[in-house]
Motif scaffolding. Structure first.
Motif, PDB file in Angstrom:
ATOM      1  N   ALA A  30      46.195  50.243  51.280  1.00 55.57           N
ATOM      2  CA  ALA A  30      46.505  49.037  50.080  1.00 55.57           C
ATOM      3  C   ALA A  30      45.283  48.590  49.668  1.00 55.57           C
ATOM      4  CB  ALA A  30      47.492  47.982  50.915  1.00 55.57           C
ATOM      5  N   ILE A  31      44.252  48.487  50.240  1.00 58.01           N
ATOM      6  CA  ILE A  31      42.871  48.213  49.648  1.00 58.01           C
ATOM      7  C   ILE A  31      42.360  49.353  48.710  1.00 58.01           C
ATOM      8  CG2 ILE A  31      40.331  47.904  50.315  1.00 58.01           C
ATOM      9  CD1 ILE A  31      41.385  46.916  53.006  1.00 58.01           C
ATOM     10  N   ARG A  32      42.528  50.702  49.206  1.00 65.90           N
ATOM     11  CA  ARG A  32      42.030  51.474  48.144  1.00 65.90           C
ATOM     12  C   ARG A  32      43.013  51.533  46.899  1.00 65.90           C
ATOM     13  NH1 ARG A  32      43.905  55.416  51.003  1.00 65.90           N
ATOM     14  NH2 ARG A  32      41.872  56.020  52.421  1.00 65.90           N
ATOM     15  N   ASN A  33      44.314  51.365  46.807  1.00 64.32           N
ATOM     16  CA  ASN A  33      45.004  51.364  45.759  1.00 64.32           C
ATOM     17  C   ASN A  33      44.907  49.760  44.831  1.00 64.32           C
ATOM     18  OD1 ASN A  33      45.771  53.937  46.527  1.00 64.32           O
ATOM     19  ND2 ASN A  33      47.571  53.047  47.796  1.00 64.32           N
ATOM     20  N   ALA A  34      44.391  48.918  45.627  1.00 63.97           N
ATOM     21  CA  ALA A  34      44.249  47.415  44.847  1.00 63.97           C
ATOM     22  C   ALA A  34      43.655  47.454  43.418  1.00 63.97           C
ATOM     23  CB  ALA A  34      43.718  46.465  45.769  1.00 63.97           C
ATOM     24  N   SER A  35      43.825  46.620  42.593  1.00 63.97           N
ATOM     25  CA  SER A  35      43.011  46.605  41.455  1.00 63.97           C
ATOM     26  C   SER A  35      41.875  45.557  41.607  1.00 63.97           C
ATOM     27  CB  SER A  35      43.942  46.032  40.382  1.00 63.97           C
ATOM     28  OG  SER A  35      44.404  44.560  40.537  1.00 63.97           O
ATOM     29  N   ILE A  36      40.988  45.832  40.585  1.00 67.79           N
ATOM     30  CA  ILE A  36      39.898  45.035  40.596  1.00 67.79           C
ATOM     31  C   ILE A  36      40.076  43.515  40.799  1.00 67.79           C
ATOM     32  CG2 ILE A  36      37.620  44.203  39.488  1.00 67.79           C
ATOM     33  CD1 ILE A  36      37.499  46.779  40.482  1.00 67.79           C
ATOM     34  N   GLU A  37      41.170  43.074  39.941  1.00 64.38           N
ATOM     35  CA  GLU A  37      41.657  41.659  40.118  1.00 64.38           C
ATOM     36  C   GLU A  37      42.131  41.303  41.182  1.00 64.38           C
ATOM     37  OE1 GLU A  37      42.251  43.835  37.690  1.00 64.38           O
ATOM     38  OE2 GLU A  37      40.888  42.953  36.177  1.00 64.38           O
ATOM     39  N   GLU A  38      43.050  42.085  42.029  1.00 67.77           N
ATOM     40  CA  GLU A  38      43.341  41.640  43.312  1.00 67.77           C
ATOM     41  C   GLU A  38      42.588  41.766  44.252  1.00 67.77           C
ATOM     42  OE1 GLU A  38      47.955  43.998  42.939  1.00 67.77           O
ATOM     43  OE2 GLU A  38      46.095  45.391  43.322  1.00 67.77           O
ATOM     44  N   LEU A  39      41.350  42.500  44.199  1.00 64.82           N
ATOM     45  CA  LEU A  39      40.480  42.331  45.421  1.00 64.82           C
ATOM     46  C   LEU A  39      39.597  41.320  45.015  1.00 64.82           C
ATOM     47  CD1 LEU A  39      38.948  46.230  45.078  1.00 64.82           C
ATOM     48  CD2 LEU A  39      40.147  45.216  47.037  1.00 64.82           C
ATOM     49  N   THR A  40      39.198  40.915  43.806  1.00 61.07           N
ATOM     50  CA  THR A  40      38.416  39.502  43.418  1.00 61.07           C
ATOM     51  C   THR A  40      39.292  38.259  44.008  1.00 61.07           C
ATOM     52  OG1 THR A  40      39.385  39.703  41.225  1.00 61.07           O
ATOM     53  CG2 THR A  40      37.129  40.518  41.703  1.00 61.07           C
ATOM     54  N   ALA A  41      40.470  38.412  44.054  1.00 66.56           N
ATOM     55  CA  ALA A  41      41.133  37.210  44.712  1.00 66.56           C
ATOM     56  C   ALA A  41      40.929  37.039  46.230  1.00 66.56           C
ATOM     57  CB  ALA A  41      42.854  37.650  44.313  1.00 66.56           C
ATOM     58  N   VAL A  42      40.295  38.010  46.803  1.00 62.14           N
ATOM     59  CA  VAL A  42      40.226  37.733  48.334  1.00 62.14           C
ATOM     60  C   VAL A  42      38.772  36.695  48.213  1.00 62.14           C
ATOM     61  CG1 VAL A  42      39.340  38.986  50.462  1.00 62.14           C
ATOM     62  CG2 VAL A  42      41.019  39.945  48.951  1.00 62.14           C
ATOM     63  N   PRO A  43      38.732  35.667  49.240  1.00 58.07           N
ATOM     64  CA  PRO A  43      37.762  35.037  49.371  1.00 58.07           C
ATOM     65  C   PRO A  43      36.446  35.819  49.637  1.00 58.07           C
ATOM     66  CG  PRO A  43      39.543  34.060  50.301  1.00 58.07           C
ATOM     67  CD  PRO A  43      39.942  35.364  50.238  1.00 58.07           C
ATOM     68  N   GLY A  44      35.228  35.535  48.987  1.00 58.26           N
ATOM     69  CA  GLY A  44      34.092  36.291  48.944  1.00 58.26           C
ATOM     70  C   GLY A  44      33.738  37.417  48.377  1.00 58.26           C
ATOM     71  N   ILE A  45      34.855  38.024  47.838  1.00 57.61           N
ATOM     72  CA  ILE A  45      34.756  39.335  46.986  1.00 57.61           C
ATOM     73  C   ILE A  45      34.619  39.021  45.673  1.00 57.61           C
ATOM     74  CG2 ILE A  45      35.641  41.640  46.533  1.00 57.61           C
ATOM     75  CD1 ILE A  45      35.164  41.096  49.554  1.00 57.61           C
ATOM     76  N   ASN A  46      33.322  39.603  45.163  1.00 58.45           N
ATOM     77  CA  ASN A  46      32.959  39.198  43.505  1.00 58.45           C
ATOM     78  C   ASN A  46      33.205  40.377  42.881  1.00 58.45           C
ATOM     79  OD1 ASN A  46      30.764  40.550  44.045  1.00 58.45           O
ATOM     80  ND2 ASN A  46      29.373  38.940  44.223  1.00 58.45           N
ATOM     81  N   ARG A  47      33.262  40.427  41.562  1.00 55.11           N
ATOM     82  CA  ARG A  47      33.631  41.529  40.585  1.00 55.11           C
ATOM     83  C   ARG A  47      32.965  42.833  41.006  1.00 55.11           C
ATOM     84  NH1 ARG A  47      37.168  42.592  36.915  1.00 55.11           N
ATOM     85  NH2 ARG A  47      36.807  44.530  35.492  1.00 55.11           N
ATOM     86  N   ALA A  48      31.377  42.786  41.178  1.00 56.85           N
ATOM     87  CA  ALA A  48      30.507  43.720  41.441  1.00 56.85           C
ATOM     88  C   ALA A  48      30.807  44.289  42.678  1.00 56.85           C
ATOM     89  CB  ALA A  48      29.057  43.216  41.399  1.00 56.85           C
ATOM     90  N   LEU A  49      31.145  43.414  43.898  1.00 55.67           N
ATOM     91  CA  LEU A  49      31.592  44.064  45.252  1.00 55.67           C
ATOM     92  C   LEU A  49      32.703  44.665  45.114  1.00 55.67           C
ATOM     93  CD1 LEU A  49      30.661  44.127  48.180  1.00 55.67           C
ATOM     94  CD2 LEU A  49      31.525  42.024  48.393  1.00 55.67           C
TER      95      LEU A  49
END
Length: 409
Positions: free
Chosen positions: A382-401
């Motif tokens: 699920a993490i691998r298939n997530a979009s950039i926007e979905e990942l950045t919704a997680v606390p502590g995860i910015n766009r570059a990360l």
């Protein structure tokens, strides 16, 4: 003239420069204004070996070129070879350009761009893959010369035992060795943020790689967070010479016609090389002294940036002639040790599992790993298939990360 004199490396360099300069100055004059600071990189591959050709463009002019032979690249894609070469080459380079021009896309391109930017003190560096125009035609020039260089280097070195003997004699003279270094062991360390640390040993016998004597050491004694190249090298060398001691004190029985598996440990090298500077050399000296081998095993360290050789007790480095067979041999050994270390590290990192690979990404520690797994139901897929926007919704995860996660997971 250089070709007639059998000075193949010089002939190749002259040919590169003539072709590229002719292209720049006569066929496409616009290049001189649009191309100001680029490294143009192409490769050629055959039978598990690769030549990478680099053209250095500065202020619209070709100021130099370089060819590097990479061995043992079988099983790796062009993208992987290019990616690893770029990281290796610019880790040691004195200068990083504003643009690196490649024949195809590579993995981790954004991460490598950020790393190159850091090496340029924050100035932007871009990786481009041109499909047409001036840069594409320069890539074709570089690729053509890479093919020719691969053919010439292999034919010249592999078939020419005189060339190998010359390299060994030059190295013996430069280092003041008691005999030609017919048996050379070289050690390198590879890790990602201190995880899955692997030390590699490659073996060159009479100037050519002996791959059945390559060995890898999974490092176990670095317990603190982060990498420790000195301790990693100490462990690898200690384990190597413990095996030498064991082979002498408890020799294994060998059946008639059977393989003597202890021979690779029992035979001492004519030259021990460690990749790194004076710190790594000091570690090697300490280990050799512990085994009372300092007077029996000559040791040198190969510094990264300018390919200087350091000997124990001598603060001044030895700088081999830039066109000597000895330097070519040293570069081949160093590059092969680095390649084997990276390949071994990559295999070990894969075995650690995807969760551990999350923590191996710079910027993702235990807390962020936990947050990511919680947000995506403990599913790495699920993490691998997530979009950039979905990942950045997680606390502590910015766009570059998030972009790093997308590329590395």
């Amino acid at each position: 003239e250089a070709s007639e004199a059998l000075d193949f490396e010089r002939a190749a360099a002259i040919r590169d420069q003539l072709k590229a300069i002719d292209y720049i100055t006569h066929q496409h004059k616009a290049v001189s204004t649009s191309m100001t600071e680029q490294d143009v990189i192409a490769l050629a591959r055959d039978n598990g070996e690769t030549v990478v050709q680099i053209l250095f463009i500065r202020n619209g002019k070709l100021i130099g070129s370089d060819s590097r032979l990479l061995e043992g690249t079988e099983g790796e894609s062009d993208e992987e070879v290019l990616s690893e070469f770029i990281k290796r080459f610019y880790d040691r380079a004195a200068e990083v350009p504003t643009e690196v021009v490649l024949p195809q896309n590579i993995e981790e391109a954004r991460i490598i761009e950020r790393w190159l930017r850091d090496k340029r003190s924050g100035q932007r560096v871009t990786i481009t893959v041109p499909q047409r125009g001036d840069k594409r035609k320069l890539l074709e020039v570089a690729q053509e010369n890479a093919k020719e260089a691969l053919h010439m280097i292999r034919a010249q070195w592999e078939a020419d035992t005189h060339k190998q003997e010359t390299a060994l004699a030059e190295l013996q003279a430069a280092l003041g060795l008691p005999r030609p270094p017919n048996r050379i062991e070289c050690y390198d360390i590879s890790t990602t943020q201190g995880t899955a640390i692997v030390a590699s040993r490659v073996m060159f016998v009479r100037g050519v790689p002996k791959k059945n004597e390559y060995r890898r050491f999974n490092i176990r004694t670095v317990s603190h967070k982060g990498s420790d190249d000195y301790q990693s090298m100490r462990e690898a060398l200690t384990r190597r010479f413990n095996r030498w001691k064991q082979a002498l004190e408890e020799p294994a029985l060998v059946a008639p016609g059977g393989e003597d598996k202890d021979e690779t440990w029992r035979l001492l090298p004519d030259l021990l090389m460690v990749d790194g500077g004076k710190g790594q050399l000091n570690v090697a000296v300490e280990v050799l002294r512990e085994f009372d081998l300092l007077d029996r095993v000559p040791v040198v360290a190969l510094a990264k940036q300018f390919e200087e050789l350091y000997r124990p007790g001598d603060p001044q480095p030895i700088i081999l002639n830039r066109r000597s067979d000895a330097l070519f041999l040293v570069q081949r050994i160093r590059d092969e040790a680095h390649r084997f270390a990276i390949t071994s590290h990559r295999a070990r990192r894969t075995k650690l599992g995807m969760a551990s690979r999350l923590e191996a990404i710079p910027g993702v520690g235990p807390a962020r790993r936990k947050a990511l797994l919680k947000a995506f139901g403990n599913s790495i897929d699920a993490i691998r298939n997530a979009s950039i926007e979905e990942l950045t919704a997680v606390p502590g995860i910015n766009r570059a990360l998030a972009e790093s996660i997308k590329e590395l997971v």
